[in-house]
Design a protein around this motif. Structure first.
Motif, PDB file in Angstrom:
ATOM      1  N   ALA A 116       0.915  -1.260  -0.117  1.00 56.38           N
ATOM      2  CA  ALA A 116       0.038  -0.153  -0.140  1.00 56.38           C
ATOM      3  C   ALA A 116       0.884   1.299  -0.184  1.00 56.38           C
ATOM      4  N   LYS A 117       0.980   1.800  -1.016  1.00 56.13           N
ATOM      5  CA  LYS A 117       1.868   3.018  -1.224  1.00 56.13           C
ATOM      6  C   LYS A 117       0.908   4.250  -0.854  1.00 56.13           C
ATOM      7  N   ASP A 118       1.859   5.124  -0.058  1.00 56.30           N
ATOM      8  CA  ASP A 118       1.402   6.299   0.681  1.00 56.30           C
ATOM      9  C   ASP A 118       1.394   7.418  -0.101  1.00 56.30           C
ATOM     10  N   ASP A 119       0.515   7.844  -0.786  1.00 56.20           N
ATOM     11  CA  ASP A 119       0.530   8.986  -1.875  1.00 56.20           C
ATOM     12  C   ASP A 119       0.406  10.449  -1.313  1.00 56.20           C
ATOM     13  N   GLN A 120       0.053  10.401   0.189  1.00 51.51           N
ATOM     14  CA  GLN A 120      -0.414  11.635   0.881  1.00 51.51           C
ATOM     15  C   GLN A 120       0.757  12.242   1.707  1.00 51.51           C
ATOM     16  N   GLY A 121       1.108  11.338   2.519  1.00 51.18           N
ATOM     17  CA  GLY A 121       2.507  11.602   2.969  1.00 51.18           C
ATOM     18  C   GLY A 121       2.267  12.750   4.440  1.00 51.18           C
TER      19      GLY A 121
END
Length: 86
Positions: free
Chosen positions: A15-20
């Motif tokens: 699950a890639k975090d695209d918000q950070g």
């Protein structure tokens, strides 16, 4: 302040975090990664399965700068014995 991204690897799922998150420094990002892996472990452990979870921290340039790994296994002790565990 710098932005860090927290990617979660659970077995073969990523699950890639695209918000950070904005963090003061890498130390804060490390603490957040450890907190995140702890939360995930509390959520998945009751199902009794064995899990390998990694939280990988990326910086704003996309380079991995830290990772936190947990191997967990939950089991219903009633399935084994009625003897107390010492």
């Amino acid at each position: 302040m710098a932005k860090y991204f927290f990617d979660v690897v659970d077995g073969t799922r990523i699950a890639k975090d695209d918000q950070g998150l904005q963090m003061v420094d890498l130390q804060g990002a490390r603490a957040a990664a450890m907190n995140t892996v702890g939360q995930i472990t509390r959520e998945i452990l009751p199902d009794g399965s064995r899990r390998h979870v990694v939280v990988k921290v990326r910086d704003e340039e996309g380079s991995y700068v830290y990772e936190c790994t947990v191997d967990s296994q939950g089991a219903d002790c009633r399935a084994f014995d009625d003897e107390p565990v010492l």
